[in-house]
Design a protein around this motif. Structure first.
Motif, PDB file in Angstrom:
ATOM      1  N   VAL B 156     -19.287 -30.514 -21.751  1.00  0.00           N
ATOM      2  CA  VAL B 156     -18.589 -29.227 -21.633  1.00  0.00           C
ATOM      3  C   VAL B 156     -17.703 -29.031 -22.854  1.00  0.00           C
ATOM      4  CG1 VAL B 156     -18.626 -29.094 -19.128  1.00  0.00           C
ATOM      5  CG2 VAL B 156     -16.823 -30.380 -20.269  1.00  0.00           C
ATOM      6  N   PRO B 157     -17.415 -27.801 -23.225  1.00  0.00           N
ATOM      7  CA  PRO B 157     -16.584 -27.593 -24.418  1.00  0.00           C
ATOM      8  C   PRO B 157     -15.146 -28.059 -24.192  1.00  0.00           C
ATOM      9  CG  PRO B 157     -17.005 -25.509 -23.323  1.00  0.00           C
ATOM     10  CD  PRO B 157     -17.862 -26.530 -22.643  1.00  0.00           C
ATOM     11  N   THR B 158     -14.626 -28.819 -25.135  1.00  0.00           N
ATOM     12  CA  THR B 158     -13.256 -29.296 -24.985  1.00  0.00           C
ATOM     13  C   THR B 158     -12.352 -28.790 -26.098  1.00  0.00           C
ATOM     14  OG1 THR B 158     -13.882 -31.281 -26.156  1.00  0.00           O
ATOM     15  CG2 THR B 158     -13.898 -31.416 -23.762  1.00  0.00           C
ATOM     16  N   THR B 159     -12.923 -28.178 -27.134  1.00  0.00           N
ATOM     17  CA  THR B 159     -12.099 -27.633 -28.208  1.00  0.00           C
ATOM     18  C   THR B 159     -12.515 -26.188 -28.461  1.00  0.00           C
ATOM     19  OG1 THR B 159     -13.689 -28.280 -29.896  1.00  0.00           O
ATOM     20  CG2 THR B 159     -11.972 -29.883 -29.360  1.00  0.00           C
ATOM     21  N   TRP B 160     -11.703 -25.486 -29.252  1.00  0.00           N
ATOM     22  CA  TRP B 160     -12.036 -24.097 -29.612  1.00  0.00           C
ATOM     23  C   TRP B 160     -13.387 -24.054 -30.315  1.00  0.00           C
ATOM     24  CZ3 TRP B 160      -7.318 -20.939 -31.804  1.00  0.00           C
ATOM     25  CH2 TRP B 160      -6.280 -20.963 -30.855  1.00  0.00           C
TER      26      TRP B 160
END
Lengths: 293, 406
Positions: B156-160
């Motif tokens: 899953v995306p964890t940063t911008w």
């Protein structure tokens, strides 16, 4: 009871009958109007007991407020767009409905239904019609016009869209006024015109339009006032957005009074709105009186 | 018109005058039948425990803020009522609420320290506590598991940066008609969507000391990042797909990820029961941050039943009342002990919200109410009129100066 003269007796009974309605009007209409005007000179927050007098402070602040200036502009555009179209359309509809055409009762009902439908209901229906996958875009695309915008979130189309809705809902209402006016025109006028060789178009402009002038006067004034005060459609359909592209004066009054706790400021903007309506009506009465032709 | 008024008169004469309040009145809004059922259940439990306190429950179904304002202004306010977190600064500054500090001190069973730190002093103004945070919600990231699998994404995306690249991968034309029908992400031109990202970037709307920071680079950068998702065509907007709100877009499977609070969970249950989704913390910027929404229970100064009202507040926001109110998950508890008892730390969905609490910032901007509509207009200008972001926000900063609370 004994009266010195008949005139005095009439005076007494007349006012006696008027007393109750007058009392009600005073309590619910005249007093609130005066009170609202007085409030506009105060910094009036319902929740704070201290309500300082600020003189013209609210009015000065109003004209420095870019949102209010935008609201005046939007209100004027709205009115200038809706009133002429609405008046012409309702006269035109009435003219047709006054002919002996088949299914006349059905059409009269059909045109009148929007006027008696709650504005909340019509607004919600039009929110769907104007949405991106809505009926309007579907129809336009079917007709070969490429259209893929959301009419109510586009700053350029939001106000015209709401204007269209208002024209649709109130034309039927004014149509009925015009119908009444049309039916008062003696048919001998049309007969005489026909003998003189006037066609339908000429009859419409030379007989119908001048003869219904008192009704037109009424219709224009009523729709002017209605347009200047437009609120429910804005409240439901766009909340004044996007970027205040559809904020009208009434909506501004509501926002400031009931959302921002600033009744004084709201009352001042309401006073400007009242002044605008009053001025427009006076101008109309002076330059376009009901009985001159 | 005149006829209406005529009918009203006798009614007003009959009911309008001489109304005396003999018992404490409790007022809330109600957004659903489920909510009403649980409120009434909580109240029944209260009656059992405190049979000596008589009260009336008077919910306000619509136009809550407007009605409450008029009730307060005319001295008819309920003795205990709900106050939205975002409208609370205005009410606190108007000095119409009763400070609860002495109650909090005397009522040793209440244990205010059980509250999560962000909510413990949530409704403190000038050193006084004016309300108790009855529950909360927070923005987290919802994602569609099937779309992730289809795109070959197993994280899953964890940063911008990841939010951007993931959105790009997840944006596609699924039926091959040349039009994109699945977007990676969804955003609304709304200030509260930008706020968590601005906080992550070290930005703020207004500092504790009343300094307006919305025109600073940190806030501008966050806005630019959010806008780039939309302008680059990898995020959609509810209006573009004919949806009502962001959660609606997510439930229609028109986007793969959406920011939302826990209110989306029951909505998905009703509207997209087969949708497989997961919930994760918001992607982080320079630091972790999200936005928490809360509602206060408050007692007005004008109340004549303050003791009874506090007794109610103390029960309803106490361990017992809050447990009944939150155990079904329609709202999240502001007490750590209740969250533990409800098993929210073990739940795959709710544990994410509990983790977010540690770094969440309360959605409560200390300015006059109008800050919100003006900020919203600015966002709409950026979004729909493609206005320059930096310039618009700097102008907004100047406008907001007028709305500082004194």
């Amino acid at each position: 009871m004994k009266f010195k003269s008949r005139k005095k007796e009439q005076f007494f009974w007349g006012y006696l009958f008027l007393a109750f309605p007058l009392l009600l009007l005073t309590v619910f209409v005249f007093f609130p109007i005066g009170f609202a005007f007085a409030v506009s000179f105060f910094d009036w927050n319902l929740l704070i007991p201290d309500k300082p007098f600020v003189g013209l402070g609210n009015y000065i602040e109003l004209f420095k407020d870019p949102v209010f200036i935008k609201a005046i502009k939007n209100t004027i555009i709205y009115t200038a767009g809706v009133v002429p179209v609405q008046t012409l359309l309702s006269l035109f509809l009435a003219f047709i409905m006054n002919q002996k055409i088949r299914g006349r009762a059905f059409f009269r009902t059909a045109f009148y239904i929007p006027a008696i439908t709650s504005s909340v209901v019509t607004s919600i229906i039009f929110v769907w019609i104007y949405s991106k996958p809505g009926l309007l875009n579907y129809l336009l695309n079917s007709a070969g016009i490429e259209s893929n915008i959301d009419w109510l979130t586009n700053p350029l189309t939001v106000l015209p869209s709401i204007m269209m809705l208002n024209i649709w809902t109130t034309s039927g209402y004014f149509m009925v006024s015009f119908l009444a006016g049309l039916q008062n025109i003696p048919s001998s006028l049309y007969e005489a015109a026909k003998i003189d060789g006037a066609n339908q178009w000429q009859q419409f402009w030379k007989i119908t339009v001048p003869m219904v002038r008192p009704v037109t006067y009424f219709v224009v004034i009523m729709s002017l006032i209605g347009c200047f005060q437009v609120f429910d459609q804005i409240f439901i359909m766009s909340s004044g957005g996007p970027d205040n592209a559809s904020t009208t004066m009434s909506y501004f009054v509501y926002q400031n009074s009931f959302k921002y706790f600033r009744f004084g400021f709201g009352a001042a903007s309401a006073a400007i709105l009242a002044l605008l309506i009053f001025a427009t009506t006076v101008i109309q009465k002076k330059y376009f009186p009901p009985d001159a032709y | 018109m005149k006829v209406n008024i005529l009918y009203l008169i006798p009614l007003l004469l009959l009911f309008g005058c001489g109304e005396k309040q003999t018992v404490a009145r409790y007022t809330s809004w109600q957004s659903s039948q489920t909510e009403e059922k649980i409120i009434r259940q909580t109240l029944r439990n209260f009656e059992k425990k405190y049979p000596n306190i008589s009260y009336q429950f008077q919910p306000i179904p619509g136009n809550y803020t407007e009605k409450l304002q008029l009730m307060l202004g005319t001295g008819k306010a309920p003795d205990l009522f709900w106050l939205k977190g975002d409208t609370s600064p205005a009410y606190m500054s108007f000095d119409v609420l009763e400070p609860l500090d002495s109650f909090l001190e005397q009522d040793t069973d209440f244990e205010i320290d059980d509250f999560f730190p962000v909510f413990r002093d949530a409704f403190k103004y000038r050193g006084k506590n004016y309300g108790v945070a009855k529950d909360f919600n927070a923005y987290v990231l919802f994602y569609n598991k099937r779309m992730f699998a289809e795109a070959g994404l197993d994280t899953v995306p964890t940063t911008w940066q990841e939010l951007y690249t993931f959105s790009k991968k997840l944006t596609k034309d699924t039926n091959g008609d040349g039009k994109i029908d699945q977007y990676g992400f969804v955003i609304e031109p709304s200030i509260d969507i930008v706020m968590p990202f601005a906080y992550q970037n070290g930005g703020e709307i207004i500092t504790e000391d009343g300094e307006i920071k919305i025109g600073e680079p940190e806030f501008i950068e966050a806005t630019e990042f959010m806008m780039s998702l939309y302008r680059d065509g990898i995020a959609t907007n509810p209006a573009d797909v004919g949806a009502g709100w962001m959660g609606d877009v997510f439930s229609r499977r028109q986007c793969a990820m959406a920011i939302s609070g826990a209110w989306l969970i029951p909505y998905l249950k009703d509207n997209a029961p087969n949708l497989e989704y997961g919930v994760v913390e918001l992607p982080r910027g320079k630091r972790k941050a999200t936005l928490a929404f809360s509602v206060a229970m408050v007692i007005p100064k004008q109340s004549t039943h303050k003791e009874d009202a506090w007794q109610m507040l103390s029960y309803l926001s106490g361990k017992e009342g809050m447990k009944t109110w939150t155990e079904s998950g329609i709202a999240l508890p502001t007490r750590k002990s209740v969250a533990e008892e409800n098993g929210f730390y073990q739940d795959s969905l709710y544990s994410v919200f509990m983790k977010s609490v540690d770094y969440a910032k309360l959605y409560k901007v200390n300015m006059q109410e109008r800050w919100f509509d003006d900020s919203q207009a600015a966002m709409q200008g950026i979004f729909y009129k493609k206005k320059d972001i930096a310039q618009t926000l700097q102008e907004l900063a100047v406008t907001l100066e007028k709305y500082k609370l004194d």
